[in-house]
Design a protein around this motif. Structure first.
Motif, short mmCIF file in Angstrom:
data_model
loop_
_atom_site.label_atom_id
_atom_site.label_comp_id
_atom_site.label_asym_id
_atom_site.label_seq_id
_atom_site.Cartn_x
_atom_site.Cartn_y
_atom_site.Cartn_z
N ASN A 43 0.89 -1.18 -0.20
CA ASN A 43 0.10 0.16 0.12
C ASN A 43 0.98 1.19 -0.27
OD1 ASN A 43 -2.39 -1.23 0.32
ND2 ASN A 43 -2.29 -2.14 2.40
N GLN A 44 1.91 1.78 0.86
CA GLN A 44 2.72 2.45 0.93
C GLN A 44 4.06 1.83 0.92
OE1 GLN A 44 1.35 3.88 4.67
NE2 GLN A 44 1.00 6.20 3.97
N ILE A 45 4.72 2.96 0.79
CA ILE A 45 6.54 2.71 0.23
C ILE A 45 7.63 3.64 1.75
CG2 ILE A 45 8.11 3.66 -0.72
CD1 ILE A 45 7.18 2.54 -3.34
N HIS A 46 8.16 2.87 1.73
CA HIS A 46 8.68 3.66 3.02
C HIS A 46 10.24 3.71 2.48
CE1 HIS A 46 5.10 3.84 5.97
NE2 HIS A 46 5.03 2.34 5.02
N THR A 47 11.17 4.41 2.97
CA THR A 47 12.23 5.24 2.78
C THR A 47 13.15 5.40 3.58
OG1 THR A 47 11.92 7.09 1.31
CG2 THR A 47 11.71 5.70 0.03
N TYR A 48 14.54 5.06 3.18
CA TYR A 48 14.57 5.26 4.52
C TYR A 48 16.47 5.80 4.11
CZ TYR A 48 11.21 2.53 6.51
OH TYR A 48 10.02 1.68 6.62
N VAL A 49 17.16 6.73 4.30
CA VAL A 49 18.04 7.25 3.84
C VAL A 49 19.32 7.55 5.01
CG1 VAL A 49 19.67 9.51 2.48
CG2 VAL A 49 17.01 8.56 2.23
N ASN A 50 20.96 6.84 4.70
CA ASN A 50 22.24 7.66 5.32
C ASN A 50 21.96 8.75 5.41
OD1 ASN A 50 24.20 6.68 6.88
ND2 ASN A 50 24.70 4.97 5.34
N GLY A 51 22.07 8.77 7.19
CA GLY A 51 22.18 10.45 7.53
C GLY A 51 21.10 11.10 7.28
N ASN A 153 15.35 2.68 -6.44
CA ASN A 153 15.39 2.32 -5.24
C ASN A 153 14.01 1.10 -5.09
OD1 ASN A 153 16.35 1.75 -1.17
ND2 ASN A 153 15.91 -0.36 -2.67
N CYS A 154 12.93 2.02 -5.07
CA CYS A 154 11.52 1.87 -4.81
C CYS A 154 10.73 1.20 -5.96
CB CYS A 154 11.23 3.37 -5.29
SG CYS A 154 10.95 4.10 -3.34
N ALA A 155 11.53 1.35 -7.08
CA ALA A 155 11.09 0.28 -8.48
C ALA A 155 11.32 -1.51 -8.35
CB ALA A 155 11.72 0.90 -9.23
N ASP A 156 12.13 -1.56 -6.34
CA ASP A 156 12.71 -2.91 -6.54
C ASP A 156 11.50 -3.68 -6.16
OD1 ASP A 156 14.97 -2.93 -8.35
OD2 ASP A 156 15.78 -2.74 -6.84
N VAL A 157 11.22 -2.68 -4.88
CA VAL A 157 10.69 -3.27 -3.74
C VAL A 157 8.75 -3.55 -4.45
CG1 VAL A 157 11.93 -2.70 -2.24
CG2 VAL A 157 9.79 -0.87 -2.73
N VAL A 158 8.78 -2.91 -5.32
CA VAL A 158 7.46 -2.64 -6.02
C VAL A 158 7.67 -3.59 -6.64
CG1 VAL A 158 5.89 -1.48 -7.72
CG2 VAL A 158 6.70 -0.04 -5.78
N ILE A 181 -2.57 -3.51 -9.21
CA ILE A 181 -2.02 -2.64 -10.23
C ILE A 181 -1.02 -2.22 -10.29
CG2 ILE A 181 -2.62 -0.34 -11.53
CD1 ILE A 181 -5.94 -1.58 -9.96
N GLU A 182 -0.32 -1.08 -11.38
CA GLU A 182 1.63 -0.81 -11.07
C GLU A 182 1.23 0.41 -10.28
OE1 GLU A 182 4.26 2.15 -13.67
OE2 GLU A 182 2.44 0.67 -14.49
N PHE A 183 2.19 0.47 -9.49
CA PHE A 183 2.00 1.27 -7.94
C PHE A 183 3.37 2.77 -8.40
CE2 PHE A 183 3.84 3.63 -4.36
CZ PHE A 183 3.16 3.69 -3.19
N LYS A 184 2.18 3.82 -8.27
CA LYS A 184 3.26 4.93 -9.15
C LYS A 184 4.52 5.50 -7.51
CE LYS A 184 2.79 9.58 -10.85
NZ LYS A 184 4.15 9.87 -11.22
N ILE A 185 5.30 5.21 -8.22
CA ILE A 185 6.70 5.35 -7.18
C ILE A 185 6.51 6.55 -7.02
CG2 ILE A 185 9.19 5.49 -7.15
CD1 ILE A 185 8.72 3.02 -8.96
N PRO A 186 6.96 7.44 -6.09
CA PRO A 186 7.00 9.25 -5.43
C PRO A 186 7.92 9.99 -5.66
CG PRO A 186 6.82 7.81 -3.19
CD PRO A 186 7.14 6.79 -4.81
N PHE A 187 8.85 9.25 -6.59
CA PHE A 187 9.95 9.87 -7.33
C PHE A 187 10.29 9.80 -8.17
CE2 PHE A 187 10.91 8.15 -3.00
CZ PHE A 187 11.00 8.79 -1.44
N GLN A 188 11.07 11.30 -8.96
CA GLN A 188 11.22 11.50 -9.85
C GLN A 188 12.80 11.26 -10.44
OE1 GLN A 188 9.32 12.55 -12.29
NE2 GLN A 188 7.75 12.74 -10.36
#
Length: 197
Positions: A43-51, A153-158, A181-188
């Motif tokens: 349902n949702q994507i969560h992303t985690y970034v070093n720093g 990174n998000c394309a991999d998990v979707v 249904i294809e999930f829209k990744i929230p990054f450009q």
């Protein structure tokens, strides 16, 4: 009586899955670091970034009972455990193995192509390129480099969810699950940056 593989019960635990993929500065758990982690729960994507918010992953992953990865038993899970000093006690479905039994071998992107999954602007990006994007972000603080890396990174998990459904549908004949249904990744993706790098 022999028990069925856990992934054959997919519809029963579908709402408790974390599809997880990491990006790193290299392959060594001793010398390299995790740069980003993507977690998708269907349902949702969560992303985690070093720093920024990478430590939040340690708490968030505990909300899920099942972990789904591709080649995660060999790479992602041991890297996460070493990096955070934690144990992932989840039921872990590494799609590499059921896909191999079905005749799908190779890297994740090659297998995605066989299922007609199109990565669009990200089709030329791979793990090596992900390192270059991270290095560009760290060197210049270019947020577009980070956003492009997170899109990859998000394309991999979707796409892991789509592959999980295909594995289930090709293995369990009594029941089929609709392909998501294809999930829209929230990054450009910054195409100019990709061409420049």
């Amino acid at each position: 009586m022999k028990s069925e593989p856990i992934w054959q019960l997919f519809p029963e635990f579908r709402n408790n899955i974390a599809y997880v993929d990491i990006e790193t500065t290299g392959l060594s758990r001793q010398y390299n670091e995790i740069t980003t982690i993507a977690l998708y729960d269907g349902n949702q994507i969560h992303t985690y970034v070093n720093g920024k918010n990478l430590e939040d992953f340690k708490t968030d992953i505990l909300k899920y009972k099942f972990l789904v990865t591709y080649n995660g038993r060999s790479f992602d899970a041991p890297f996460i455990e070493a990096f955070f000093g934690m144990k992932l006690d989840h039921e872990h479905i590494d799609l590499r193995y059921p896909l191999k039994k079905l005749g799908y071998v190779g890297g994740l992107k090659a297998i995605e192509k066989r299922f007609g999954i199109d990565r669009g602007d990200l089709k030329q990006v791979d793990g090596f390129f992900a390192v270059r994007l991270w290095n560009e972000y760290k060197r210049t603080k270019n947020e577009k480099a980070l956003e492009t890396l997170l899109a990859y990174n998000c394309a991999d998990v979707v796409n892991l969810e789509i592959l999980m459904v295909h594995v289930f549908n090709q293995t369990v004949s009594e029941q089929t699950v609709p392909v998501p249904i294809e999930f829209k990744i929230p990054f450009q993706v910054d195409m100019d940056l990709l061409k420049w790098l």
